[in-house]
Design a protein around this motif. Structure first.
Motif, PDB file in Angstrom:
ATOM      1  N   TYR A   1       0.907  -1.125   0.077  1.00 45.89           N
ATOM      2  CA  TYR A   1       0.094   0.005  -0.211  1.00 45.89           C
ATOM      3  C   TYR A   1       0.962   1.308  -0.227  1.00 45.89           C
ATOM      4  CZ  TYR A   1      -4.224  -2.642   0.521  1.00 45.89           C
ATOM      5  OH  TYR A   1      -5.220  -3.412   0.197  1.00 45.89           O
TER       6      TYR A   1
ATOM      7  N   ASN B   1       1.625   1.836  -3.613  1.00 45.10           N
ATOM      8  CA  ASN B   1       0.415   1.879  -4.364  1.00 45.10           C
ATOM      9  C   ASN B   1      -0.550   2.892  -4.098  1.00 45.10           C
ATOM     10  OD1 ASN B   1       1.142  -0.088  -6.661  1.00 45.10           O
ATOM     11  ND2 ASN B   1       1.160  -1.666  -4.745  1.00 45.10           N
ATOM     12  N   PRO B   2      -0.200   4.034  -4.210  1.00 47.07           N
ATOM     13  CA  PRO B   2      -1.285   5.175  -3.878  1.00 47.07           C
ATOM     14  C   PRO B   2      -2.676   4.874  -4.209  1.00 47.07           C
ATOM     15  CG  PRO B   2       0.194   6.282  -5.063  1.00 47.07           C
ATOM     16  CD  PRO B   2       0.799   4.793  -4.873  1.00 47.07           C
ATOM     17  N   ASP B   3      -3.034   4.474  -5.345  1.00 48.58           N
ATOM     18  CA  ASP B   3      -4.248   4.324  -5.639  1.00 48.58           C
ATOM     19  C   ASP B   3      -5.107   3.187  -5.023  1.00 48.58           C
ATOM     20  OD1 ASP B   3      -4.365   6.339  -7.704  1.00 48.58           O
ATOM     21  OD2 ASP B   3      -3.754   5.062  -9.113  1.00 48.58           O
ATOM     22  N   ALA B   4      -4.312   2.209  -4.730  1.00 54.09           N
ATOM     23  CA  ALA B   4      -4.677   0.834  -3.870  1.00 54.09           C
ATOM     24  C   ALA B   4      -5.217   1.450  -2.382  1.00 54.09           C
ATOM     25  CB  ALA B   4      -3.701  -0.410  -3.921  1.00 54.09           C
TER      26      ALA B   4
ATOM     27  N   LEU C   1      -5.884   4.189  -1.562  1.00 48.05           N
ATOM     28  CA  LEU C   1      -7.136   5.163  -1.361  1.00 48.05           C
ATOM     29  C   LEU C   1      -8.579   4.535  -1.637  1.00 48.05           C
ATOM     30  CD1 LEU C   1      -8.302   8.021  -1.500  1.00 48.05           C
ATOM     31  CD2 LEU C   1      -8.079   7.924  -4.239  1.00 48.05           C
ATOM     32  N   LYS C   2      -8.586   3.189  -2.384  1.00 47.18           N
ATOM     33  CA  LYS C   2      -9.446   2.357  -2.529  1.00 47.18           C
ATOM     34  C   LYS C   2      -9.744   1.852  -1.114  1.00 47.18           C
ATOM     35  CE  LYS C   2      -9.574   1.770  -7.441  1.00 47.18           C
ATOM     36  NZ  LYS C   2      -9.491   0.846  -8.668  1.00 47.18           N
TER      37      LYS C   2
ATOM     38  N   ASP D   1     -16.040   0.774  -5.305  1.00 46.42           N
ATOM     39  CA  ASP D   1     -16.576   1.201  -6.510  1.00 46.42           C
ATOM     40  C   ASP D   1     -17.298   0.434  -7.458  1.00 46.42           C
ATOM     41  OD1 ASP D   1     -15.067   3.614  -6.131  1.00 46.42           O
ATOM     42  OD2 ASP D   1     -13.269   2.842  -7.110  1.00 46.42           O
TER      43      ASP D   1
END
Length: 121
Positions: A7, A10-13, A15-16, A27
């Motif tokens: 994590y 992987n900033p997108d992961a 955030l999710k 989402d």
């Protein structure tokens, strides 16, 4: 540690997963606004019953108010106890906390009403 590194890289992961944990929203999940609205309406309707039914059952407004207050107190106590199914807390403490928060809120609202009546009336 491996998950933390994943994590962190992987900033997108990240955030999710934060959105899913914080708000319970994924989402890919599709929610119906009609079902959400109907559920909200039903919960508010059911929640209003303990405070309104006593007035339909008695002729004296003072007795209706007393019965309504007792019914609301019992209902709030039960809701406080039931919420411990999700929080895994102390059932009696949660029930008293729920009741106390409502009593304080009612007292503040009553005080505001008295103050407003003094200003206007």
């Amino acid at each position: 540690r491996r998950i933390t590194r994943y994590y962190a890289s992987n900033p997108d992961a990240l955030l999710k997963i934060m959105i899913a944990l914080e708000f319970g929203v994924i989402d890919e999940e599709v929610r119906s606004p009609l079902i959400a609205g109907a559920s909200s309406f039903a919960m508010f309707f059911i929640g209003a019953l303990p405070s309104t039914i006593p007035f339909a059952c008695v002729d004296d407004p003072k007795m209706g108010l007393i019965a309504s207050g007792l019914a609301c107190g019992v209902g709030l106590f039960i809701v406080g106890m039931v919420k411990t199914w999700a929080t895994r807390g102390n059932m009696w403490l949660a029930a008293m906390e729920n009741l106390l928060i409502t009593v304080v809120g009612g007292a503040v609202a009553y005080g505001i009403g008295v103050g407003f009546q003094g200003l206007v009336g």
